[in-house]
Design a protein around this motif. Structure first.
Motif, short mmCIF file in Angstrom:
data_model
loop_
_atom_site.label_atom_id
_atom_site.label_comp_id
_atom_site.label_asym_id
_atom_site.label_seq_id
_atom_site.Cartn_x
_atom_site.Cartn_y
_atom_site.Cartn_z
N GLU A 128 3.08 8.91 -4.73
CA GLU A 128 2.86 7.93 -3.67
C GLU A 128 1.41 7.47 -3.62
O GLU A 128 1.13 6.28 -3.43
N GLU A 129 0.46 8.40 -3.81
CA GLU A 129 -0.96 8.03 -3.84
C GLU A 129 -1.25 7.10 -5.01
O GLU A 129 -1.96 6.09 -4.87
N ARG A 130 -0.69 7.41 -6.16
CA ARG A 130 -0.91 6.58 -7.35
C ARG A 130 -0.30 5.19 -7.16
O ARG A 130 -0.91 4.19 -7.55
N ALA A 173 0.17 3.52 -4.42
CA ALA A 173 -0.65 2.73 -3.49
C ALA A 173 -1.89 2.19 -4.19
O ALA A 173 -2.25 1.02 -4.02
N LYS A 174 -2.54 3.02 -5.00
CA LYS A 174 -3.74 2.59 -5.71
C LYS A 174 -3.44 1.49 -6.72
O LYS A 174 -4.27 0.61 -6.98
N MET A 175 -2.22 1.52 -7.28
CA MET A 175 -1.82 0.54 -8.30
C MET A 175 -1.20 -0.72 -7.70
O MET A 175 -0.87 -1.66 -8.42
N GLY A 176 -1.02 -0.73 -6.38
CA GLY A 176 -0.44 -1.89 -5.72
C GLY A 176 1.04 -2.07 -6.01
O GLY A 176 1.55 -3.20 -6.01
N THR A 225 5.43 12.07 -10.02
CA THR A 225 4.11 11.47 -10.15
C THR A 225 4.16 10.00 -10.55
O THR A 225 3.12 9.34 -10.61
N SER A 285 3.56 -0.19 -4.37
CA SER A 285 4.37 0.47 -3.33
C SER A 285 5.59 -0.34 -2.91
O SER A 285 6.63 0.22 -2.56
#
Length: 258
Positions: A112-114, A116-119, A81, A121
């Protein structure tokens, strides 16, 4: 609550909580646990530790002190996570690169979703693989971290040897794990909280009690601080030590590949 802990000689490979299972059976059972709880895993970490896991993870990354360099590479195992990986990237001034490895695809999907949201990646990659057989070359990483995941690895000795293999000379391993409470009275309270409250909170929040029954049992089966330090030393690491957090509810183990 009186189950004996496993020792430096092993035993976690056939321990699914307090149940004895066949060698080779545990991994599938553990995988199923984390498929069930992936979406609510971080919420339940807050519940299980009364929010203290955030403080312990911050302390772990502070102890690591990641370099603010683009060639600094960390492997975060069982970190699906992203909790530790995100902290390392931020502490490095968004320079370091972290490979997040987890055997469970559901956990990695959340990470991976988190990311991307946090910038974040660009500083991370996510790899689905087994801690007992890392898909990396020797001497690849400056640091190896694993938080609250090593007790779910069936063959801990194998995973530690793999950690040693992929670290560069001068690299460091840091393992944060629930441990053996060494503070009088706190141990009694913690037992009541673990076995009476946590599975019920798990059922209320995730709809599943059994995974959290396993998780609290697995904590009680994990080797104590000194036995686990002996396992890290046996894997080849030097200058092995540990620090207790909150009376030993958790402990941070450290070792170096010298």
């Amino acid at each position: 609550m009186t189950e004996a802990r496993t020792t430096a000689d092993g035993g976690m490979e056939t321990s699914y909580g307090f149940r004895q299972v066949q060698d080779g059976e545990k991994q599938g059972l553990v995988n199923e646990v984390f498929h069930k709880v992936a979406k609510r895993y971080d919420i339940m970490n807050d519940v299980m530790s009364a929010g203290l896991h955030r403080v312990w993870k911050d302390a772990m990354v502070a102890a690591l002190g990641p370099r603010k360099s683009s060639d600094y590479r960390t492997l975060d195992v069982a970190g699906g996570t992203g909790d530790i990986a995100f902290r390392i990237v931020e502490a490095s001034g968004k320079n370091a690169h972290v490979t997040v490895l987890d055997i469970n695809g559901s956990m990695l999907g959340v990470g991976e979703e988190r990311a991307a949201k946090m910038g974040l990646s660009d500083n991370l990659d996510f790899v689905e693989a087994n801690a007992e057989s890392l898909p990396f070359e020797d001497n690849s990483f400056d640091a190896y971290t694993i938080a609250f995941g090593i007790r779910n690895v069936p063959h801990i000795d194998v995973a530690l040897k793999e950690a040693y293999r992929v670290l560069k000379r001068g690299g460091r391993i840091l393992v944060l794990e629930f441990s053996d409470v060494e503070m009088p009275l706190l141990d009694k309270f913690y037992d009541q909280w673990s076995f009476k409250a946590i599975p019920q909170f798990g059922k209320a929040i995730t709809g599943e009690a059994e995974p959290y029954q396993y998780l609290v049992e697995s904590i009680r089966k994990f080797p104590n601080q000194r036995d686990f330090a002996a396992m890290i030393t046996k894997a080849g690491f030097s200058r092995v030590n540990f620090s207790n957090y909150t009376g030993g509810i958790a402990a941070l183990h450290s070792g170096w590949k010298l």
